[in-house]
Enzyme design. Structure first.
Site, PDB file in Angstrom:
ATOM      1  N   ARG A   1       7.941   4.386  -4.710  1.00 27.45           N
ATOM      2  CA  ARG A   1       8.049   3.400  -3.626  1.00 27.45           C
ATOM      3  C   ARG A   1       7.036   2.278  -3.827  1.00 27.45           C
ATOM      4  O   ARG A   1       7.338   1.111  -3.577  1.00 27.45           O
ATOM      5  CB  ARG A   1       7.846   4.071  -2.262  1.00 27.45           C
ATOM      6  CG  ARG A   1       8.087   3.117  -1.103  1.00 27.45           C
ATOM      7  CD  ARG A   1       8.113   3.806   0.241  1.00 27.45           C
ATOM      8  NE  ARG A   1       6.832   4.412   0.558  1.00 27.45           N
ATOM      9  CZ  ARG A   1       6.608   5.186   1.627  1.00 27.45           C
ATOM     10  NH1 ARG A   1       7.590   5.443   2.474  1.00 27.45           N
ATOM     11  NH2 ARG A   1       5.421   5.699   1.849  1.00 27.45           N
TER      12      ARG A   1
ATOM     13  N   TYR B   1       0.826  -1.207   0.000  1.00 31.19           N
ATOM     14  CA  TYR B   1       0.000   0.000   0.000  1.00 31.19           C
ATOM     15  C   TYR B   1       0.855   1.249   0.000  1.00 31.19           C
ATOM     16  O   TYR B   1       2.067   1.180   0.200  1.00 31.19           O
ATOM     17  CB  TYR B   1      -0.951   0.001   1.207  1.00 31.19           C
ATOM     18  CG  TYR B   1      -0.283   0.304   2.536  1.00 31.19           C
ATOM     19  CD1 TYR B   1       0.527  -0.629   3.171  1.00 31.19           C
ATOM     20  CD2 TYR B   1      -0.455   1.538   3.153  1.00 31.19           C
ATOM     21  CE1 TYR B   1       1.127  -0.351   4.383  1.00 31.19           C
ATOM     22  CE2 TYR B   1       0.145   1.822   4.370  1.00 31.19           C
ATOM     23  CZ  TYR B   1       0.929   0.882   4.978  1.00 31.19           C
ATOM     24  OH  TYR B   1       1.540   1.161   6.173  1.00 31.19           O
TER      25      TYR B   1
ATOM     26  N   LEU C   1      11.181   1.294   7.140  1.00 36.18           N
ATOM     27  CA  LEU C   1      10.596   1.766   5.891  1.00 36.18           C
ATOM     28  C   LEU C   1      11.215   3.140   5.621  1.00 36.18           C
ATOM     29  O   LEU C   1      11.178   4.010   6.498  1.00 36.18           O
ATOM     30  CB  LEU C   1       9.084   1.911   6.014  1.00 36.18           C
ATOM     31  CG  LEU C   1       8.441   2.388   4.714  1.00 36.18           C
ATOM     32  CD1 LEU C   1       8.325   1.238   3.726  1.00 36.18           C
ATOM     33  CD2 LEU C   1       7.083   3.011   4.963  1.00 36.18           C
TER      34      LEU C   1
ATOM     35  N   HIS D   1      -0.711 -21.013   0.022  1.00 37.55           N
ATOM     36  CA  HIS D   1       0.319 -20.029   0.351  1.00 37.55           C
ATOM     37  C   HIS D   1       1.154 -19.591  -0.847  1.00 37.55           C
ATOM     38  O   HIS D   1       1.414 -18.416  -1.036  1.00 37.55           O
ATOM     39  CB  HIS D   1       1.238 -20.564   1.447  1.00 37.55           C
ATOM     40  CG  HIS D   1       0.595 -20.564   2.797  1.00 37.55           C
ATOM     41  ND1 HIS D   1      -0.542 -21.282   3.078  1.00 37.55           N
ATOM     42  CD2 HIS D   1       0.913 -19.922   3.937  1.00 37.55           C
ATOM     43  CE1 HIS D   1      -0.890 -21.085   4.338  1.00 37.55           C
ATOM     44  NE2 HIS D   1      -0.027 -20.260   4.881  1.00 37.55           N
TER      45      HIS D   1
ATOM     46  N   ARG E   1      -7.348 -20.380  -1.909  1.00 38.97           N
ATOM     47  CA  ARG E   1      -6.381 -20.152  -0.833  1.00 38.97           C
ATOM     48  C   ARG E   1      -5.269 -21.196  -0.827  1.00 38.97           C
ATOM     49  O   ARG E   1      -5.530 -22.388  -0.679  1.00 38.97           O
ATOM     50  CB  ARG E   1      -7.098 -20.135   0.522  1.00 38.97           C
ATOM     51  CG  ARG E   1      -6.229 -19.606   1.638  1.00 38.97           C
ATOM     52  CD  ARG E   1      -6.986 -19.537   2.945  1.00 38.97           C
ATOM     53  NE  ARG E   1      -6.188 -18.860   3.959  1.00 38.97           N
ATOM     54  CZ  ARG E   1      -5.161 -19.427   4.587  1.00 38.97           C
ATOM     55  NH1 ARG E   1      -4.836 -20.672   4.329  1.00 38.97           N
ATOM     56  NH2 ARG E   1      -4.464 -18.747   5.486  1.00 38.97           N
TER      57      ARG E   1
ATOM     58  N   LYS F   1       6.575  -1.954   1.803  1.00 40.08           N
ATOM     59  CA  LYS F   1       5.403  -1.393   2.491  1.00 40.08           C
ATOM     60  C   LYS F   1       4.214  -2.346   2.322  1.00 40.08           C
ATOM     61  O   LYS F   1       3.313  -2.115   1.514  1.00 40.08           O
ATOM     62  CB  LYS F   1       5.090   0.000   1.929  1.00 40.08           C
ATOM     63  CG  LYS F   1       4.215   0.831   2.829  1.00 40.08           C
ATOM     64  CD  LYS F   1       4.287   2.282   2.444  1.00 40.08           C
ATOM     65  CE  LYS F   1       3.240   3.125   3.124  1.00 40.08           C
ATOM     66  NZ  LYS F   1       3.306   3.132   4.577  1.00 40.08           N
TER      67      LYS F   1
ATOM     68  N   GLU G   1      12.092   2.486  14.227  1.00 35.75           N
ATOM     69  CA  GLU G   1      11.205   3.522  13.684  1.00 35.75           C
ATOM     70  C   GLU G   1       9.903   3.504  14.472  1.00 35.75           C
ATOM     71  O   GLU G   1       9.733   2.687  15.382  1.00 35.75           O
ATOM     72  CB  GLU G   1      10.943   3.280  12.195  1.00 35.75           C
ATOM     73  CG  GLU G   1      10.241   1.963  11.909  1.00 35.75           C
ATOM     74  CD  GLU G   1       9.967   1.740  10.420  1.00 35.75           C
ATOM     75  OE1 GLU G   1       9.883   2.720   9.661  1.00 35.75           O
ATOM     76  OE2 GLU G   1       9.804   0.563  10.039  1.00 35.75           O
TER      77      GLU G   1
HETATM   78  N1  PMP Z   1       7.573   3.742   8.858  1.00 29.59           N
HETATM   79  C1  PMP Z   1       6.408   3.079   8.861  1.00 29.59           C
HETATM   80  C2  PMP Z   1       6.344   1.721   9.486  1.00 29.59           C
HETATM   81  C3  PMP Z   1       5.257   3.653   8.276  1.00 29.59           C
HETATM   82  O1  PMP Z   1       4.090   2.985   8.253  1.00 29.59           O
HETATM   83  C4  PMP Z   1       5.340   4.962   7.751  1.00 29.59           C
HETATM   84  C5  PMP Z   1       4.116   5.631   7.190  1.00 29.59           C
HETATM   85  N2  PMP Z   1       3.823   5.233   5.897  1.00 29.59           N
HETATM   86  C6  PMP Z   1       6.578   5.624   7.767  1.00 29.59           C
HETATM   87  C7  PMP Z   1       7.678   4.981   8.331  1.00 29.59           C
HETATM   88  C8  PMP Z   1       6.734   7.002   7.201  1.00 29.59           C
HETATM   89  O2  PMP Z   1       6.656   6.989   5.812  1.00 29.59           O
HETATM   90  P1  PMP Z   1       6.117   8.229   4.979  1.00 29.59           P
HETATM   91  O3  PMP Z   1       6.952   9.406   5.373  1.00 29.59           O
HETATM   92  O4  PMP Z   1       6.340   7.835   3.564  1.00 29.59           O
HETATM   93  O5  PMP Z   1       4.681   8.395   5.327  1.00 29.59           O
END
Ligand code: PMP
Length: 288
Positions: free
Chosen positions: A52, A33, A206, A102, A100, A149, A182
């Site tokens: 991304r 997403y 991320l 895997h 379904r 993501k 993070e």
């Molecule tokens: N880390 C994670 C786990 C996230 O879900 C997000 C939000 N999308 C971010 C970092 C920040 O990313 P962005 O600045 O692209 O929103």
């Protein structure tokens, strides 16, 4: 006004917007997403968000259901039909519908695409930024490829819920060595002696689009950025802390696990970056 969702080729009122029970996103979390901010009726950093998204799809070997231009059109059209000028657009692509099992289906189904839009209360976010927010820390028990993501967000869900129950706004993940990775939906930063510090991009975080923009902004403002992980102790001893995300841009963090960070109020560098953010972000054409 009823909200409109785009679902596999159709724009539908929310009440009629459904996906199949054997969608692999629903069954297996097999999808990716993106979330992009809408400001003054235009998308913020659309190019980078779409780049991304392409990287996430490629990492999972999902063939995009639409090529870049039609996908951008659908996203813009969904925003337009919802008449949202300040908000978020959410784009989700899953591997599609298959019996379904895997492993990837023998014959690739068409990837499923859902686009939804929602309004944001910017005044509320700005009010939070004036006081700063609290975070708690939780062990980072996520899988090893959080640079992709994916929609598999259960650890993030539990972390955010733990924060809520503790009266905090967000949770920061901490790895086995005691370093902050993070936030549950954000990237984590500290400021010490005028230098910004955040973790280097790797499979453990991320790479936020907002993070990328803030790094460029810092370079413009001649603020040094040290790409090194920091411990929770270092957050406590920092002058300032903040998080970055498309939803919150630069949000001051003033407490961690109940202890004040710096003065316990939003710091000057954080505030400066927040105020200057849209000078560096790429603002698209107005849609609504
Ligand atoms: N880390 C994670 C786990 C996230 O879900 C997000 C939000 N999308 C971010 C970092 C920040 O990313 P962005 O600045 O692209 O929103």
């Amino acid at each position: 006004m009823s909200r409109i969702a785009y679902v596999n080729g159709r724009y539908l009122p929310f009440g009629e917007a459904h996906v199949h029970v054997e969608d692999r996103g629903y069954q297996l979390g097999d999808g990716v997403y993106e979330v992009c901010e809408i400001r003054d009726g235009a998308l913020v950093d659309e190019r980078r968000h779409f780049e991304r998204l392409s990287r996430s799809l490629a990492a999972l070997r999902i063939v995009p259901p639409l090529s870049s231009e039609p996908l951008r059109f659908v996203v813009a059209e969904t925003v337009r039909r919802n008449r949202v000028r300040e908000g978020l657009v959410y784009v989700q692509i899953t591997r599609g519908v298959a019996r379904r099992d895997h492993g990837f289906p023998e014959r690739s189904p068409k990837a499923a695409l859902v686009v939804t839009v929602r309004a944001l209360d910017r005044a509320k976010i700005d009010a939070s930024a004036r006081t700063g927010i609290s975070v708690i820390t939780v062990p980072d028990d996520r899988w090893g490829r959080v640079d992709i993501k994916t929609i598999g967000l259960l650890p993030n869900v539990l972390a955010r819920q733990a924060a809520k129950e503790a009266g905090a706004k967000d949770a920061w993940f901490v790895d086995d060595e005691g370093f902050v990775t993070e936030g549950a939906s954000s990237n984590a930063w500290i400021v010490k002696d005028g230098i910004l510090r955040t973790r280097e991009s790797s499979s453990r975080i991320l790479t936020g689009i907002t993070m990328m923009v803030v790094k460029e902004l810092a370079a413009d403002l001649q603020i040094k950025v040290d790409l090194r992980a920091f411990t929770v102790e270092e957050v406590r001893a920092a002058d300032e802390a903040f998080l970055t995300s498309a939803t919150q841009t630069v949000m001051p963090v003033v407490r961690i696990d109940g202890s004040a960070v710096g003065s316990g109020r939003p710091g000057p560098l954080t505030t400066r970056l927040r105020e200057a953010f849209y000078r560096k972000a790429e603002l698209g054409r107005s849609i609504t």
